[in-house]
Write an enzyme that holds these catalytic residues in place. Structure first.
Site, short mmCIF file in Angstrom:
data_model
loop_
_atom_site.label_atom_id
_atom_site.label_comp_id
_atom_site.label_asym_id
_atom_site.label_seq_id
_atom_site.Cartn_x
_atom_site.Cartn_y
_atom_site.Cartn_z
CG HIS A 15 93.57 72.68 -59.84
ND1 HIS A 15 93.03 71.67 -59.08
CD2 HIS A 15 93.48 72.24 -61.12
CE1 HIS A 15 92.64 70.68 -59.85
NE2 HIS A 15 92.91 70.99 -61.10
CB CYS A 34 96.62 67.51 -63.43
SG CYS A 34 95.11 66.86 -64.14
CG HIS A 40 94.41 72.23 -65.52
ND1 HIS A 40 95.50 71.73 -64.84
CD2 HIS A 40 93.33 71.62 -64.98
CE1 HIS A 40 95.10 70.85 -63.94
NE2 HIS A 40 93.79 70.77 -64.01
CG HIS A 42 88.90 71.76 -63.49
ND1 HIS A 42 88.83 70.75 -64.42
CD2 HIS A 42 90.07 71.58 -62.83
CE1 HIS A 42 89.91 70.00 -64.33
NE2 HIS A 42 90.69 70.48 -63.37
CG ASP A 80 83.31 83.16 -59.25
OD1 ASP A 80 83.51 82.33 -60.15
OD2 ASP A 80 82.62 84.19 -59.39
CG HIS A 81 86.38 84.20 -62.25
ND1 HIS A 81 85.04 84.00 -61.99
CD2 HIS A 81 86.50 84.33 -63.58
CE1 HIS A 81 84.39 84.01 -63.14
NE2 HIS A 81 85.24 84.21 -64.13
CD GLU A 123 89.12 67.78 -61.25
OE1 GLU A 123 89.97 68.28 -60.50
OE2 GLU A 123 89.19 66.61 -61.66
NI NI Z 1 92.49 69.82 -62.73
#
Ligand code: NI
Length: 134
Positions: A15, A34, A40, A42, A80-81, A123
């Site tokens: 995200h 961020c 980036h 998680h 997912d992904h 997260e």
């Molecule tokens: Ni983040």
């Protein structure tokens, strides 16, 4: 007799935290790293908590295989992904993990075999968020 059960699921996603109508410096001030233009990733952990009567027959609140199957089809398949910024659930919204909690909670509301109590999402090792429906 009522009991709670919690089960954890993992998925990676990316995200970027960015307000379209704010300046670069405002975004940097609010979101810091961020706000990186490239986003980036998680490794998120979802922990869903359900409750219900303990079955006199099975001794269980609900069938975990049914919960796993629901989670795979209704929750993880859409996350997912993924790049969370591109999901319709977050159209026009910054996909923070607070909002991801609310979204995942809403998805689990379709699970009918037990009462949905809480969704908690980790997260990072330092950050976790939870939503209980209000
Ligand atoms: Ni983040």
């Amino acid at each position: 007799m009522k009991a709670h059960l919690s089960r954890r699921y993992h998925f990676p996603a990316s995200h970027r935290l960015h307000l379209e109508d704010a300046s670069d410096s405002e975004n940097d001030a609010i979101y810091g790293k961020c706000n990186n233009p490239h986003g980036h990733g998680h490794n998120y952990t979802i922990e869903v908590t359900l409750s219900g009567p303990v079955s006199g027959k099975t001794g269980m609140v609900c069938d975990l295989a049914a919960l796993d199957d629901f989670t795979e089809k209704e929750v993880l398949s859409g996350l997912d992904h993924m790049n969370l910024n591109n999901l319709s659930a977050f159209a026009g919204q910054v996909p923070t993990t607070e909002r991801l909690c609310v979204h995942v909670f809403e998805l689990y509301q379709k699970f009918t075999l037990a009462r949905l109590e809480r969704v908690r999402i980790e997260e990072t090792a330092k950050n976790s968020f939870e939503y209980t429906g209000s």
